[in-house]
Scaffold this motif. Structure first.
Motif, PDB file in Angstrom:
ATOM      1  N   LYS B 180       0.780  -1.234   0.000  1.00  0.00           N
ATOM      2  CA  LYS B 180       0.000   0.000   0.000  1.00  0.00           C
ATOM      3  C   LYS B 180       0.815   1.290   0.000  1.00  0.00           C
ATOM      4  O   LYS B 180       0.666   2.141   0.870  1.00  0.00           O
ATOM      5  CB  LYS B 180      -0.942   0.000   1.214  1.00  0.00           C
ATOM      6  CG  LYS B 180      -2.102  -0.943   1.032  1.00  0.00           C
ATOM      7  CD  LYS B 180      -3.212  -0.535   1.933  1.00  0.00           C
ATOM      8  CE  LYS B 180      -4.518  -1.078   1.466  1.00  0.00           C
ATOM      9  NZ  LYS B 180      -5.594  -0.673   2.345  1.00  0.00           N
ATOM     10  N   HIS B 181       1.724   1.390  -0.919  1.00  0.00           N
ATOM     11  CA  HIS B 181       2.415   2.657  -1.131  1.00  0.00           C
ATOM     12  C   HIS B 181       2.158   3.085  -2.566  1.00  0.00           C
ATOM     13  O   HIS B 181       1.344   2.494  -3.260  1.00  0.00           O
ATOM     14  CB  HIS B 181       3.905   2.489  -0.884  1.00  0.00           C
ATOM     15  CG  HIS B 181       4.262   2.459   0.568  1.00  0.00           C
ATOM     16  ND1 HIS B 181       4.083   1.349   1.329  1.00  0.00           N
ATOM     17  CD2 HIS B 181       4.767   3.411   1.390  1.00  0.00           C
ATOM     18  CE1 HIS B 181       4.464   1.604   2.580  1.00  0.00           C
ATOM     19  NE2 HIS B 181       4.872   2.858   2.637  1.00  0.00           N
ATOM     20  N   ARG B 182       2.890   4.142  -2.997  1.00  0.00           N
ATOM     21  CA  ARG B 182       2.781   4.479  -4.407  1.00  0.00           C
ATOM     22  C   ARG B 182       3.537   3.411  -5.196  1.00  0.00           C
ATOM     23  O   ARG B 182       2.946   2.641  -5.919  1.00  0.00           O
ATOM     24  CB  ARG B 182       3.346   5.873  -4.671  1.00  0.00           C
ATOM     25  CG  ARG B 182       3.204   6.271  -6.117  1.00  0.00           C
ATOM     26  CD  ARG B 182       3.569   7.717  -6.328  1.00  0.00           C
ATOM     27  NE  ARG B 182       4.956   7.951  -5.946  1.00  0.00           N
ATOM     28  CZ  ARG B 182       5.469   9.150  -5.717  1.00  0.00           C
ATOM     29  NH1 ARG B 182       4.706  10.221  -5.822  1.00  0.00           N
ATOM     30  NH2 ARG B 182       6.731   9.304  -5.362  1.00  0.00           N
ATOM     31  N   ASN B 203       0.128  -2.000  -4.120  1.00  0.00           N
ATOM     32  CA  ASN B 203       0.610  -0.627  -4.268  1.00  0.00           C
ATOM     33  C   ASN B 203      -0.178   0.097  -5.345  1.00  0.00           C
ATOM     34  O   ASN B 203      -0.635  -0.505  -6.306  1.00  0.00           O
ATOM     35  CB  ASN B 203       2.094  -0.633  -4.592  1.00  0.00           C
ATOM     36  CG  ASN B 203       2.905  -1.224  -3.444  1.00  0.00           C
ATOM     37  OD1 ASN B 203       2.904  -0.680  -2.347  1.00  0.00           O
ATOM     38  ND2 ASN B 203       3.533  -2.355  -3.690  1.00  0.00           N
ATOM     39  N   VAL B 204      -0.301   1.421  -5.149  1.00  0.00           N
ATOM     40  CA  VAL B 204      -1.165   2.183  -6.041  1.00  0.00           C
ATOM     41  C   VAL B 204      -0.610   2.221  -7.463  1.00  0.00           C
ATOM     42  O   VAL B 204      -1.337   2.087  -8.426  1.00  0.00           O
ATOM     43  CB  VAL B 204      -1.346   3.615  -5.502  1.00  0.00           C
ATOM     44  CG1 VAL B 204      -2.225   4.417  -6.425  1.00  0.00           C
ATOM     45  CG2 VAL B 204      -1.922   3.574  -4.118  1.00  0.00           C
ATOM     46  N   ARG B 205       0.701   2.374  -7.572  1.00  0.00           N
ATOM     47  CA  ARG B 205       1.273   2.449  -8.919  1.00  0.00           C
ATOM     48  C   ARG B 205       2.026   1.167  -9.230  1.00  0.00           C
ATOM     49  O   ARG B 205       1.417   0.185  -9.594  1.00  0.00           O
ATOM     50  CB  ARG B 205       2.153   3.693  -9.048  1.00  0.00           C
ATOM     51  CG  ARG B 205       2.467   4.061 -10.473  1.00  0.00           C
ATOM     52  CD  ARG B 205       3.118   5.426 -10.587  1.00  0.00           C
ATOM     53  NE  ARG B 205       4.397   5.470  -9.885  1.00  0.00           N
ATOM     54  CZ  ARG B 205       5.146   6.564  -9.781  1.00  0.00           C
ATOM     55  NH1 ARG B 205       4.726   7.710 -10.299  1.00  0.00           N
ATOM     56  NH2 ARG B 205       6.287   6.557  -9.150  1.00  0.00           N
ATOM     57  N   TYR B 206       3.333   1.154  -9.062  1.00  0.00           N
ATOM     58  CA  TYR B 206       4.100  -0.034  -9.438  1.00  0.00           C
ATOM     59  C   TYR B 206       4.588  -0.820  -8.225  1.00  0.00           C
ATOM     60  O   TYR B 206       4.901  -0.250  -7.193  1.00  0.00           O
ATOM     61  CB  TYR B 206       5.316   0.368 -10.273  1.00  0.00           C
ATOM     62  CG  TYR B 206       4.976   1.089 -11.542  1.00  0.00           C
ATOM     63  CD1 TYR B 206       4.227   0.456 -12.525  1.00  0.00           C
ATOM     64  CD2 TYR B 206       5.388   2.387 -11.754  1.00  0.00           C
ATOM     65  CE1 TYR B 206       3.914   1.110 -13.696  1.00  0.00           C
ATOM     66  CE2 TYR B 206       5.079   3.051 -12.929  1.00  0.00           C
ATOM     67  CZ  TYR B 206       4.338   2.409 -13.896  1.00  0.00           C
ATOM     68  OH  TYR B 206       4.031   3.060 -15.052  1.00  0.00           O
ATOM     69  N   GLY B 207       4.687  -2.117  -8.378  1.00  0.00           N
ATOM     70  CA  GLY B 207       5.268  -2.945  -7.332  1.00  0.00           C
ATOM     71  C   GLY B 207       6.771  -2.694  -7.242  1.00  0.00           C
ATOM     72  O   GLY B 207       7.356  -2.661  -6.167  1.00  0.00           O
ATOM     73  N   LEU B 208       7.358  -2.482  -8.429  1.00  0.00           N
ATOM     74  CA  LEU B 208       8.787  -2.210  -8.511  1.00  0.00           C
ATOM     75  C   LEU B 208       8.950  -1.252  -9.675  1.00  0.00           C
ATOM     76  O   LEU B 208       8.318  -1.414 -10.704  1.00  0.00           O
ATOM     77  CB  LEU B 208       9.537  -3.523  -8.786  1.00  0.00           C
ATOM     78  CG  LEU B 208      11.025  -3.438  -9.066  1.00  0.00           C
ATOM     79  CD1 LEU B 208      11.770  -3.052  -7.814  1.00  0.00           C
ATOM     80  CD2 LEU B 208      11.537  -4.771  -9.563  1.00  0.00           C
ATOM     81  N   GLY B 227      -1.289  -1.586  -8.739  1.00  0.00           N
ATOM     82  CA  GLY B 227      -2.069  -0.789  -9.676  1.00  0.00           C
ATOM     83  C   GLY B 227      -1.611  -0.991 -11.098  1.00  0.00           C
ATOM     84  O   GLY B 227      -2.408  -1.202 -12.003  1.00  0.00           O
ATOM     85  N   ALA B 228      -0.311  -0.945 -11.331  1.00  0.00           N
ATOM     86  CA  ALA B 228       0.173  -1.093 -12.693  1.00  0.00           C
ATOM     87  C   ALA B 228       1.312  -2.088 -12.812  1.00  0.00           C
ATOM     88  O   ALA B 228       2.002  -2.114 -13.810  1.00  0.00           O
ATOM     89  CB  ALA B 228       0.587   0.266 -13.238  1.00  0.00           C
ATOM     90  N   GLY B 229       1.526  -2.939 -11.828  1.00  0.00           N
ATOM     91  CA  GLY B 229       2.531  -3.984 -11.957  1.00  0.00           C
ATOM     92  C   GLY B 229       3.942  -3.510 -11.687  1.00  0.00           C
ATOM     93  O   GLY B 229       4.195  -2.815 -10.721  1.00  0.00           O
ATOM     94  N   VAL B 230       4.868  -3.897 -12.589  1.00  0.00           N
ATOM     95  CA  VAL B 230       6.278  -3.566 -12.416  1.00  0.00           C
ATOM     96  C   VAL B 230       6.718  -2.792 -13.649  1.00  0.00           C
ATOM     97  O   VAL B 230       6.362  -3.152 -14.763  1.00  0.00           O
ATOM     98  CB  VAL B 230       7.112  -4.858 -12.296  1.00  0.00           C
ATOM     99  CG1 VAL B 230       8.583  -4.563 -12.424  1.00  0.00           C
ATOM    100  CG2 VAL B 230       6.822  -5.559 -10.993  1.00  0.00           C
ATOM    101  N   ALA B 231       7.459  -1.723 -13.459  1.00  0.00           N
ATOM    102  CA  ALA B 231       7.924  -0.963 -14.614  1.00  0.00           C
ATOM    103  C   ALA B 231       9.438  -0.919 -14.626  1.00  0.00           C
ATOM    104  O   ALA B 231      10.064  -0.631 -13.620  1.00  0.00           O
ATOM    105  CB  ALA B 231       7.366   0.445 -14.567  1.00  0.00           C
ATOM    106  N   VAL B 232      10.003  -1.262 -15.751  1.00  0.00           N
ATOM    107  CA  VAL B 232      11.453  -1.192 -15.894  1.00  0.00           C
ATOM    108  C   VAL B 232      11.730  -0.281 -17.082  1.00  0.00           C
ATOM    109  O   VAL B 232      11.391  -0.596 -18.211  1.00  0.00           O
ATOM    110  CB  VAL B 232      12.052  -2.594 -16.143  1.00  0.00           C
ATOM    111  CG1 VAL B 232      13.554  -2.522 -16.147  1.00  0.00           C
ATOM    112  CG2 VAL B 232      11.588  -3.562 -15.084  1.00  0.00           C
ATOM    113  N   TRP B 249      -4.194  -6.593 -12.128  1.00  0.00           N
ATOM    114  CA  TRP B 249      -5.362  -6.608 -12.993  1.00  0.00           C
ATOM    115  C   TRP B 249      -6.085  -5.274 -12.964  1.00  0.00           C
ATOM    116  O   TRP B 249      -6.433  -4.780 -11.902  1.00  0.00           O
ATOM    117  CB  TRP B 249      -6.298  -7.732 -12.525  1.00  0.00           C
ATOM    118  CG  TRP B 249      -7.370  -8.024 -13.501  1.00  0.00           C
ATOM    119  CD1 TRP B 249      -8.639  -7.544 -13.439  1.00  0.00           C
ATOM    120  CD2 TRP B 249      -7.296  -8.842 -14.666  1.00  0.00           C
ATOM    121  NE1 TRP B 249      -9.346  -8.014 -14.517  1.00  0.00           N
ATOM    122  CE2 TRP B 249      -8.561  -8.807 -15.277  1.00  0.00           C
ATOM    123  CE3 TRP B 249      -6.272  -9.587 -15.249  1.00  0.00           C
ATOM    124  CZ2 TRP B 249      -8.828  -9.510 -16.450  1.00  0.00           C
ATOM    125  CZ3 TRP B 249      -6.551 -10.272 -16.411  1.00  0.00           C
ATOM    126  CH2 TRP B 249      -7.820 -10.233 -16.998  1.00  0.00           C
ATOM    127  N   GLY B 250      -6.294  -4.685 -14.097  1.00  0.00           N
ATOM    128  CA  GLY B 250      -6.983  -3.404 -14.186  1.00  0.00           C
ATOM    129  C   GLY B 250      -6.812  -2.894 -15.586  1.00  0.00           C
ATOM    130  O   GLY B 250      -6.035  -3.455 -16.357  1.00  0.00           O
TER     131      GLY B 250
END
Lengths: 260, 411
Positions: B180-182, B203-208, B227-232, B249-250
């Motif tokens: 539960k962070h950004r 988490n609201v945005r990315y896990g990592l 919210g949006a998974g992992v972004a690299v 999922w979203g």
């Protein structure tokens, strides 16, 4: 009218076809439930079957039933009974018996699986509602076609064409128009296109209930917003009902005018 | 010579630690506040904080100390200040419950803020409702281990990251739970670091979230319901091994979102129920090997700007779309994958299908051309189109083909 409805209904319920139709859904639903072990996925798979089969069976049965019971109808016409009540009675009898087969066939396996009181119940209810709506709509369309065409072959052909158009070709035209008008914002347009076809309407209504709605992305969000509001819901309901009432009204008028 | 040096070093270290004193902090102790203990402590001392609640505002640490909490003493920022700020090397903080830093729109306040300090160890702490959990800037050789960082983020604008690294090197982040962070873990200009066995969820945005970071590894992590998974993004030489990407999922969620990433590997990972398992934009020379894609909306979504990637030995099960691309050419290599929709045969029984498999369905091609056509998903017309295209590919990239589709799932 109620008497004729009752007669048609019990006549059909006793027939072999109702049983086969019932068994078909019961077996499909059971096997899907036990194979996937997941109500949500079973509902998604059943949706594919329903949006194709309910309209198809509705049209075929409708045309067949009208032609088969034509002599009986003529006999009734000689009696002091209102024309509208004869045909409406037959229409309702057929629609109700088909819907009953469908609802029971789907319902019994799901009830045994424990759908009552589960979170998926609303989704399942939408599925049943959509299937029933499709049945009522397409039986009415079939009756209209059959009344208009004395020639059985022509009637059957036309009924199949109508089904093909609604279930397949319409989506093709839809897709084509999406490509032609690519440069314009198309969300409202696709919303209207969807509501105008009962098959698409049923498909989208069920899909929005399921997980896969997330795949619809931005368009899905627009749809969800529309169907989520009470305004959207009422409009959808009106459209669905119009898709039943308009053909039934046409059927009534045609039957009234027709020279037997 | 080397050995003697090491022995000398050891004895020196031993003498150093034996000099170190232990200071205790509690209600009835000599030191009643953590601040007081820190003020009197000398370099290398250990401060033991007993159970209790400490509300001391911002605690600054400017010398190498070991801070140990016994029975999880609560250090509360009363929603008004950063809690630990570390300006010294070799500081250890463990066993604390750090809470209530409070949201700030002007400063990045954190539960534990490490500023230009090396060899810092942060372990076994619980951080609750700390705006930013653990914040490292311009630091090297630090260890963040076994922490539980739970936030209360609801929207991106007013929330911080659980673990935030900025201009760091050689950091190890292991066995943490981030919720539960950004962003669960945020790395910007972070090199040669290892992220192992963490759980990042909700988490609201990315896990990592990787930005401009090179030569990093993340292994055995779980990313769930973000919210949006992992972004690299904008990174090179990243190793992603044996991670689980579950239910991200979203409408705009991804398992992994790749953007401008080069020479990296995604291997042995499981992608389950993500809207898009891997989305690639300008991803180049990537190895996507031995992963399992299960029940995703899109398993692989590689845009035309992705080049020289190899996709080998992966399993694809019940995805709505296995592979999509917006280009009619293919610059990536697909080989030896298992596709559950493959219907070919294997006459010579070598486990490799004799008919090449084209994983791009016509509908997925249509959808990338015109987004709104997705409303036709699961329509009979689309099934018919897909079938026709499968028999004779016209629109879908003819070179995007798996010449060696496996008959059985790859283990």
């Amino acid at each position: 009218m109620v008497k004729i409805l009752k007669y048609s209904f019990f006549d059909l319920i006793r027939s072999r076809w109702s049983l086969i139709y019932f068994l078909f859904f019961a077996i499909t639903a059971t096997s899907l439930l036990y194979l996937s072990n997941d109500t949500s996925r079973a509902i998604a798979s059943l949706m594919n079957i329903i949006i194709v089969l309910c309209p198809l069976i509705g049209t075929m049965f409708g045309v067949m039933y009208y032609y088969n019971s034509r002599e009986f109808a003529e006999l009734l016409l000689a009696q002091p009974i209102k024309r509208s009540s004869i045909f409406l009675g037959q229409y309702l009898g057929l629609s109700i018996s088909l819907t009953l087969s469908f609802v029971l066939g789907m319902g019994i396996p799901f009830v045994f699986y424990g759908i009552l009181g589960s979170v998926e119940f609303a989704n399942f209810a939408v599925l049943l509602l959509a299937g029933s709506m499709l049945t009522f709509t397409f039986v009415a369309l079939a009756f209209v076609i059959a009344i208009k065409n004395e020639n059985k072959i022509k009637g059957f052909g036309l009924a199949i064409v109508v089904w093909l158009f609604m279930a397949v070709l319409y989506d093709g035209l839809f897709l084509l128009s999406l490509f032609i008008f690519e440069d314009y914002p198309l969300d409202k347009f696709s919303l209207v296109m969807t509501v105008l076809n009962p098959v698409d309407l049923a498909r989208i209504l069920i899909m929005l209930q399921l997980d896969i709605s997330a795949l619809l992305g931005y368009t899905g969000a627009v749809f969800n917003k529309f169907f989520g509001t009470s305004m959207g819901f009422i409009l959808t309901l009106i459209c669905a009902i119009l898709w039943i009432i308009v053909p039934v009204f046409g059927l009534n008028r045609l039957a009234g005018k027709k020279d037997f | 010579m080397k050995r003697i040096l090491i022995i000398l070093l050891c004895t020196w270290l031993a003498s150093f630690t034996s000099d170190a004193a232990t200071l205790e902090v509690c209600k009835g102790c000599t030191y009643q506040s953590i601040k007081a203990a820190i003020a009197t402590a000398k370099s290398g001392d250990t401060v033991i904080v007993k159970k209790g609640t400490y509300k001391e505002g911002n605690i600054e640490i400017r010398k190498p100390l070991v801070l140990v909490g016994e029975g999880f003493p609560v250090v509360d920022g009363e929603n008004d200040s950063e809690i630990f700020t570390i300006y010294a090397d070799s500081v250890t903080i463990s066993g604390f419950q750090i809470q209530n830093v409070g949201t700030s729109y002007t400063v990045d306040r954190a539960g534990i803020n490490v500023v230009k300090s090396d060899h810092v160890v942060i372990k076994n702490n619980k951080l609750i409702n700390t705006f930013f959990g653990i914040y490292l800037q311009k630091s090297k050789h630090n260890l963040i281990e076994n922490n539980e960082i739970i936030g209360e983020a609801e929207e991106e604008m007013s929330s911080g990251n659980a673990i935030h690294l900025w201009y760091c090197k050689n950091i190890r982040i292991e066995n943490n739970t981030l919720k539960k962070h950004r962003d669960g873990i945020y790395l910007e200009f972070v090199d040669s670091s290892r992220i192992v066995n963490n759980v990042s969820e909700g988490n609201v945005r990315y896990g990592l979230h990787f930005m401009f970071s090179n030569h990093d590894e993340y292994i055995d992590n779980t990313f769930r319901d973000n919210g949006a998974g992992v972004a690299v993004m904008f990174s090179r030489y990243i190793l992603m091994d044996n991670n689980l990407f579950d239910h991200n999922w979203g409408t705009t969620a991804y398992g992994i979102l790749l953007k401008e990433i080069y020479d990296s590997e995604i291997i042995n990972s499981t992608f389950k129920k993500n809207t898009t398992a891997i989305y690639g934009e300008s991803a180049t020379r990537m190895k996507i090997h031995n992963n399992t894609f299960e029940q995703n909306g899109w398993a692989l979504r590689l845009l035309g700007s992705c080049m020289d990637n190899t996709i080998k030995g992966n399993n694809f099960y019940s995805n709505t779309f296995d592979v999509t691309t917006n280009s009619s050419r293919n610059y990536n290599e697909y080989s030896g994958n298992y596709w559950d929709e493959y219907t070919g045969y294997d006459l010579d029984k070598d486990g490799v299908g004799d008919v090449p498999y084209h994983p791009v369905k016509l509908f997925s091609y249509i959808v990338t051309k015109s987004e709104s056509s997705i409303v036709l998903l699961r329509s009979l017309f689309i099934d018919i189109l897909n079938f026709a295209e499968k028999v004779t590919p016209v629109f879908t990239p003819a070179t995007l083909v798996d010449e060696k589709p496996q008959m059985k799932p790859v283990l």
